[in-house]
Design a protein around this motif. Structure first.
Motif, short mmCIF file in Angstrom:
data_model
loop_
_atom_site.label_atom_id
_atom_site.label_comp_id
_atom_site.label_asym_id
_atom_site.label_seq_id
_atom_site.Cartn_x
_atom_site.Cartn_y
_atom_site.Cartn_z
N ARG A 5 0.59 -1.35 -0.06
CA ARG A 5 -0.22 -0.13 0.23
C ARG A 5 1.07 1.00 0.43
O ARG A 5 0.32 1.77 -0.13
CB ARG A 5 -1.36 0.37 0.63
N ASP A 6 1.91 0.87 0.71
CA ASP A 6 2.60 2.31 1.04
C ASP A 6 3.33 2.43 -0.78
O ASP A 6 3.78 3.93 -0.29
CB ASP A 6 3.96 2.38 2.19
N VAL A 9 0.82 4.15 -2.81
CA VAL A 9 0.59 6.09 -2.27
C VAL A 9 1.66 6.62 -2.28
O VAL A 9 1.60 7.82 -2.56
CB VAL A 9 0.28 6.05 -0.25
N GLY A 13 0.31 8.65 -5.55
CA GLY A 13 -0.58 9.77 -4.10
C GLY A 13 -1.60 8.81 -3.25
O GLY A 13 -2.70 7.71 -3.91
N GLU A 14 -2.13 9.76 -2.53
CA GLU A 14 -3.48 8.96 -1.83
C GLU A 14 -4.50 8.70 -2.55
O GLU A 14 -5.31 7.70 -2.46
CB GLU A 14 -3.21 9.21 -0.91
N ARG A 15 -4.35 9.63 -3.08
CA ARG A 15 -5.52 9.77 -3.85
C ARG A 15 -5.83 9.43 -5.18
O ARG A 15 -7.83 8.81 -5.05
CB ARG A 15 -6.54 11.68 -4.27
N VAL A 17 -4.67 6.60 -4.99
CA VAL A 17 -5.21 4.79 -5.26
C VAL A 17 -6.61 5.03 -4.22
O VAL A 17 -7.36 3.28 -4.69
CB VAL A 17 -4.32 4.58 -3.95
N ARG A 18 -7.28 6.12 -4.10
CA ARG A 18 -8.30 5.83 -3.37
C ARG A 18 -9.69 6.31 -4.34
O ARG A 18 -10.42 5.21 -4.19
CB ARG A 18 -8.68 7.10 -1.87
N ASP A 22 -12.01 2.56 -4.07
CA ASP A 22 -13.20 3.10 -3.34
C ASP A 22 -14.23 2.38 -4.14
O ASP A 22 -14.98 3.39 -4.40
CB ASP A 22 -12.95 4.76 -2.87
N GLU A 28 -12.35 6.40 1.25
CA GLU A 28 -11.46 5.28 1.98
C GLU A 28 -10.66 4.70 1.33
O GLU A 28 -10.93 4.09 -0.06
CB GLU A 28 -11.39 4.63 3.61
N ILE A 29 -9.43 4.10 0.95
CA ILE A 29 -8.55 3.61 0.77
C ILE A 29 -9.01 1.52 0.48
O ILE A 29 -9.39 1.40 2.46
CB ILE A 29 -7.08 3.72 0.84
#
Length: 98
Positions: A5-6, A9, A13-15, A17-18, A22, A28-29
């Protein structure tokens, strides 16, 4: 698995991956969906390199981790997330590198 996961991300980027994971619109992821994409990438990589190397690999290079992320990103597109030309090109580049 070759990536976590890291790694996803950090790379996208988190967005992003979300957006890829999602499926229930929780904001949330989704860890299970992401794990499925990362496992699909690992399975595909193993199919390419299994005849040349003893698996599992003792060490996963940062290059292979990046390839796994690009493949997982491609595999996570579909119904909810449209596969862009950039995603497809990175997938094709990743396959070519193996």
């Amino acid at each position: 698995m070759y990536a976590r996961r890291d790694d996803m991300v950090l790379r996208f980027g988190e967005r992003e991956v979300r957006t890829l994971t999602d499926r229930d619109n929780t904001g949330e992821i989704n860890a299970a969906v992401l794990a499925g994409g990362l496992q699909a990438a690992a399975d595909e990589i193993n199919g390419y390199i299994g005849g040349r190397y003893t698996l599992p690999l003792p060490v996963v290079s940062s290059n292979l981790r990046g390839i796994a992320c690009d493949i997982a990103r491609y595999r996570l597109t579909g119904t909810e997330r449209v596969c862009t030309g950039e995603i497809r090109d990175r997938y094709r580049d990743a396959i070519w590198k193996m």
